[in-house]
Structures are given as C-alpha cells and as structure tokens.
Write a protein that holds these residues in place. Structure first.
Motif, mmCIF file in Angstrom:
data_model
loop_
_atom_site.group_PDB
_atom_site.id
_atom_site.type_symbol
_atom_site.label_atom_id
_atom_site.label_comp_id
_atom_site.label_asym_id
_atom_site.label_seq_id
_atom_site.Cartn_x
_atom_site.Cartn_y
_atom_site.Cartn_z
ATOM 1 N N SER A 83 2.501 5.690 3.201
ATOM 2 C CA SER A 83 2.739 4.597 4.196
ATOM 3 C C SER A 83 3.409 4.408 5.355
ATOM 4 O O SER A 83 4.504 5.359 5.360
ATOM 5 C CB SER A 83 3.423 3.584 3.334
ATOM 6 O OG SER A 83 5.074 4.239 2.697
ATOM 7 N N GLY B 31 3.346 -0.988 6.840
ATOM 8 C CA GLY B 31 2.694 -1.834 5.399
ATOM 9 C C GLY B 31 1.287 -1.402 5.444
ATOM 10 O O GLY B 31 0.874 -1.990 4.328
ATOM 11 N N PHE B 32 0.214 -0.154 5.512
ATOM 12 C CA PHE B 32 -0.572 -0.148 5.475
ATOM 13 C C PHE B 32 0.157 1.361 3.569
ATOM 14 O O PHE B 32 0.828 1.705 4.403
ATOM 15 C CB PHE B 32 -1.125 0.967 6.266
ATOM 16 C CG PHE B 32 -1.695 -0.022 7.326
ATOM 17 C CD1 PHE B 32 -1.182 -0.037 8.336
ATOM 18 C CD2 PHE B 32 -3.459 -0.300 6.847
ATOM 19 C CE1 PHE B 32 -1.896 -1.307 9.795
ATOM 20 C CE2 PHE B 32 -3.744 -2.091 8.384
ATOM 21 C CZ PHE B 32 -3.105 -1.706 9.298
ATOM 22 N N GLU B 33 -0.906 1.597 3.170
ATOM 23 C CA GLU B 33 -0.870 1.956 2.189
ATOM 24 C C GLU B 33 -1.440 3.105 1.467
ATOM 25 O O GLU B 33 -2.972 2.360 1.889
ATOM 26 C CB GLU B 33 -0.091 2.018 1.094
ATOM 27 C CG GLU B 33 1.890 1.054 1.304
ATOM 28 C CD GLU B 33 2.057 1.046 -0.105
ATOM 29 O OE1 GLU B 33 2.997 0.325 -0.599
ATOM 30 O OE2 GLU B 33 0.897 0.077 -0.927
ATOM 31 N N LYS C 168 -3.909 -3.106 2.780
ATOM 32 C CA LYS C 168 -3.018 -3.409 3.594
ATOM 33 C C LYS C 168 -2.608 -5.253 3.699
ATOM 34 O O LYS C 168 -4.147 -5.730 3.181
ATOM 35 C CB LYS C 168 -2.656 -3.015 5.144
ATOM 36 C CG LYS C 168 -1.546 -4.594 5.913
ATOM 37 C CD LYS C 168 -1.611 -4.558 7.768
ATOM 38 C CE LYS C 168 -0.263 -4.560 8.415
ATOM 39 N NZ LYS C 168 -0.387 -4.643 9.592
ATOM 40 N N VAL D 162 -3.217 -8.311 7.140
ATOM 41 C CA VAL D 162 -3.258 -8.050 8.610
ATOM 42 C C VAL D 162 -2.947 -8.599 9.721
ATOM 43 O O VAL D 162 -2.823 -10.249 9.451
ATOM 44 C CB VAL D 162 -4.463 -8.063 8.530
ATOM 45 C CG1 VAL D 162 -5.105 -6.618 7.492
ATOM 46 C CG2 VAL D 162 -5.359 -9.042 8.530
ATOM 47 N N ASP E 283 -3.061 -5.158 14.480
ATOM 48 C CA ASP E 283 -3.717 -4.297 13.581
ATOM 49 C C ASP E 283 -5.730 -4.279 13.982
ATOM 50 O O ASP E 283 -6.473 -2.770 13.461
ATOM 51 C CB ASP E 283 -4.131 -4.189 12.509
ATOM 52 C CG ASP E 283 -3.111 -4.732 11.510
ATOM 53 O OD1 ASP E 283 -2.176 -5.670 10.561
ATOM 54 O OD2 ASP E 283 -1.521 -4.150 12.525
#
Lengths: 116, 114
Positions: free
Chosen positions: B58, B61-63, B77, B80, B84
């Motif tokens: 992670s 905020g992205f995983e 996410k 967005v 991004d």
C-alpha cells in the motif's frame, strides 16, 4: 538532484547517424539496465550489466551496444540509427540480490529519441 | 517464461471514483510483485510491492494484495484524484540463479477528470 541521470533528455537525429545515450547514478548500485518504451508495448530490456565486467543482452539488443565505463556509468549506443528505434529509453539500477529492495528497479527520467 | 498481463486502457474516471486495474501473472517460482507509476514526462517510480503470498502492498491510498491462488495482484484505490493520472505498470521479479529478472506488463493509462 536525481539519483539516476540520463543525458540527453531529448534528441532528434537522422537515419544512419551514431547516437550515444548516457546514464550515471549516485545510488552506489552495481546493477544497471537499459530499457526501451514504446506506446502499448510496455518496457523491453535492451542490455543489462551486473558489474563493470559483466554485460548481458536483453530481449531486443539487435542494433544496440553498451559500454560500462565505471560502476556509476552505463552508456547505450545506436551505431546506425533507424526510424523504428524512435522511442523513449530508460536507464535503471538495482541493488544486489539479498538486499532489502531486491528486485526493485530505480529509473532515470528517460531519453526521448526521434530518428528521422 | 514469466509474463504479466494487465488490463488494457485507457481508463477514464471521474474524481473520487473507485479504481481497479487488473494484473495477473505467470511465473515458475515465487516472484515478488510490483506496481510502478509513470507520471507524464517522468520515469517510472515504485508505487507499491509485495514479496510473498497474501502480502498487501500500500502507498498513497493505493493497495494491491498478492494472491497466489489466482496469480493476481490487482491495483485498487477507493477515491482517485486528478493527480493520479498516469500510466501504471504491473511487474514481477523472479530469481533466476543468483540474479533477479524484472518482467513488466504493457501499462495502463489512467486519466482522472475533475
């Protein structure tokens, strides 16, 4: 300053000319790579070097050559440029196997080459 | 040989929308998996990574979760932002002898509109 620096950032040249793209790094990594990026094709490995005395061909080495002048410097040459070598070229470095960032690449900002 | 397949773009979303970019891989061993991001005019930079099955990477905020059973590493996410907008690359790194080789997917262009 960037850890991996490429020069030139942009170059326009003519068919048949010899072109050199240079890469220098301050990360202290032994391993260096040259990739080519074309739209829709991702990144393709041209050459890689795991130390000063080690040079290896990648997936698309035809028409290219490299020189590892020092641990920190790795140059890519196009001996006789052709239009289908128009692309964005990236240099990258990586740590030796077993380090905390094993497998991760650190990229330069790219060199855009146009062959007319 | 090793390969990475990611969803083709371009992907266009409105700000605050949910993002998923699918990535599946083929590898003979136990690779490490990565997502790289390329902002306009820049080189690639690591976004997140996972080194073993069920790991979740992670960042910003992205995983992405390393799913060995489905050989997948999908990027998500929840909301967005315009910032991004970039090209996202899935990649795997597998050990061949004493060295690692990185294999990239073809990239997915994401555009986020205000």
């Amino acid at each position: 300053d960037a850890d991996v620096t490429q020069t030139p950032r942009n170059r326009i040249t003519k068919t048949g000319k010899r072109i050199m793209l240079e890469c220098s790094q301050t990360k202290g990594h032994d391993r260096m790579y040259w990739y080519r990026q074309d739209p829709g094709l991702g990144l393709q490995l041209i050459y890689y070097s795991f130390d000063v005395k080690d040079i290896n061909k990648g997936e698309i080495s035809d028409g290219y050559s490299v020189s590892r002048q020092a641990q920190a410097k790795f140059s890519l040459s196009l001996e006789s440029a052709i239009p289908n070598q128009t692309a964005l070229y990236f240099c990258a470095t990586s740590e030796p196997t077993g380090g905390p960032n094993t497998g991760e690449l650190f990229f330069g900002e790219g060199s855009r080459l146009t062959v007319l | 040989g090793d390969s990475v397949t990611q969803m083709e773009g371009p992907v266009t979303l409105s700000e605050e929308a949910f993002l998923t970019i699918n990535c599946t891989y083929t590898a003979t061993g136990y690779p490490s998996l990565f997502w790289y991001v390329q902002y306009p005019g820049e080189g690639l930079q690591l976004l997140l990574k996972a080194t073993k099955a069920d790991d979740k990477g992670s960042n910003k905020g992205f995983e992405a979760t390393y799913r060995k059973e489905t050989t997948s590493f999908h990027l998500e996410k929840g909301s967005v932002q315009v910032s991004d907008s970039a090209v996202y690359f899935c990649a795997l790194s597998e050990r061949g002898g004493s060295n690692y080789k990185l294999t990239f997917g073809k990239g997915t262009l994401l555009t986020v509109n205000p």
